[in-house]
Design a protein around this motif. Structure first.
Motif, PDB file in Angstrom:
ATOM      1  N   LEU A   6     -61.070  86.917  -8.117  1.00 26.80           N
ATOM      2  CA  LEU A   6     -61.814  85.813  -8.732  1.00 26.80           C
ATOM      3  C   LEU A   6     -63.298  86.174  -8.718  1.00 26.80           C
ATOM      4  O   LEU A   6     -63.898  86.332  -7.655  1.00 26.80           O
ATOM      5  CB  LEU A   6     -61.581  84.510  -7.966  1.00 26.80           C
ATOM      6  CG  LEU A   6     -62.239  83.264  -8.566  1.00 26.80           C
ATOM      7  CD1 LEU A   6     -61.522  82.839  -9.840  1.00 26.80           C
ATOM      8  CD2 LEU A   6     -62.253  82.107  -7.561  1.00 26.80           C
ATOM      9  N   LYS A  26     -55.107  84.006  -7.513  1.00 25.97           N
ATOM     10  CA  LYS A  26     -55.434  83.090  -8.606  1.00 25.97           C
ATOM     11  C   LYS A  26     -54.248  82.268  -9.091  1.00 25.97           C
ATOM     12  O   LYS A  26     -54.419  81.427  -9.976  1.00 25.97           O
ATOM     13  CB  LYS A  26     -56.074  83.855  -9.766  1.00 25.97           C
ATOM     14  CG  LYS A  26     -57.540  84.180  -9.487  1.00 25.97           C
ATOM     15  CD  LYS A  26     -58.303  84.649 -10.713  1.00 25.97           C
ATOM     16  CE  LYS A  26     -57.766  85.914 -11.290  1.00 25.97           C
ATOM     17  NZ  LYS A  26     -58.709  86.586 -12.206  1.00 25.97           N
ATOM     18  N   SER A  53     -58.855  78.773  -9.740  1.00 25.61           N
ATOM     19  CA  SER A  53     -59.521  79.300 -10.931  1.00 25.61           C
ATOM     20  C   SER A  53     -60.964  78.806 -10.948  1.00 25.61           C
ATOM     21  O   SER A  53     -61.321  77.813 -10.321  1.00 25.61           O
ATOM     22  CB  SER A  53     -58.787  78.888 -12.209  1.00 25.61           C
ATOM     23  OG  SER A  53     -58.465  77.518 -12.213  1.00 25.61           O
TER      24      SER A  53
END
Length: 264
Positions: free
Chosen positions: A125, A171, A175
């Motif tokens: 991320l 993820k 998010s």
């Protein structure tokens, strides 16, 4: 990297679902994906990305690789360059090799995870301030260490976190909505991995809604999670729902279906 670079992009790469998608990997068998339905969902996904003004490159299906529609796992695209991943599922190693020439045509700088460690894009991320990487069944400490060496040289800070037991990718459960806001399941955020960020939690029983993507001015989220959609919209984001019933049978979500970037 500017904060907006984590969610504003000029390009995306997708790959058409393979006819062999019914043989795709899955943690739990919840049914066989229907190719025609997946193709319809995939077309809606691409249309939504294009509607933001982005250039979307559609690669042909790779029947030799049933999971190849999930292109995100093959690379990490940053403003400074692209990094070819080394997937933790042996059957997916060839997918990364297939993606490399596509990215070489767009980027001047390409790096590669050499191994023996493994790492997949679904565990990464990128926020406006750091790169979070979750150790999982597909991403190990050696793979993270190799990625850290590359991105540190490019001026990024990488922080290793842990994916909850039984969750495929980091993820799967989170998010990025903007540079400071993260959508997360409560089971993931309970670890404290998002301290310092503004958090929006998925609604009770809607953990499967956690994997969305912020792409320019819209948030693409899987259809069928009204409580979570309401929470995202109340925070001021514009939401577009995309059918995800067939990808979900293969542990796939919104982020898995594209590489999103602005070429260097």
């Amino acid at each position: 990297m500017t904060k907006d670079a984590s969610f504003r992009f000029t390009h995306a790469i997708t790959r058409r679902p393979a006819a062999t998608i019914t043989q795709g990997l899955r943690a739990v068998d919840t049914g066989t994906p229907d190719l025609a339905t997946m193709q319809a969902h995939h077309a809606a996904y691409i249309a939504t990305l294009r509607a933001t003004g982005a250039t979307v490159i559609e690669l042909p299906a790779l029947d030799a690789y049933p999971d190849s529609v999930f292109v995100e796992d093959t690379a990490l695209c940053l403003p400074e360059g692209a990094i070819i991943m080394r997937p933790g599922a042996p059957t997916r190693l060839g997918e990364a090799a297939e993606m490399e020439p596509q990215l070489r045509a767009l980027y001047t700088t390409i790096a590669r995870i050499q191994g023996p460690g493994t790492i997949e894009g679904g565990d990464i991320l990128v926020t406006g301030r750091e790169i979070l990487v979750g150790q999982s069944a597909r991403t190990d400490a050696a793979g993270i260490a190799e990625l850290r060496a590359i991105v540190t040289a490019w001026g990024h800070s990488l922080r290793e976190v842990h994916t909850p037991p039984g969750v495929l990718h980091f993820k799967t459960d989170c998010s990025l909505l903007d540079a400071n806001t993260i959508l997360s399941t409560e089971r993931l955020s309970a670890s404290g991995c998002f301290d310092g960020y503004k958090l929006i939690h998925t609604a009770p029983g809607e953990e499967a809604a956690a994997n969305t993507i912020r792409f320019n001015d819209v948030v693409l989220m899987p259809a069928g999670f009204p409580g979570t959609r309401q929470r995202i919209e109340q925070a001021g984001f514009t939401v577009v729902e995309i059918g995800n019933s067939e990808c979900a049978k293969l542990d796939g979500g919104m982020s898995c279906l594209s590489l999103r970037f602005t070429p260097s």
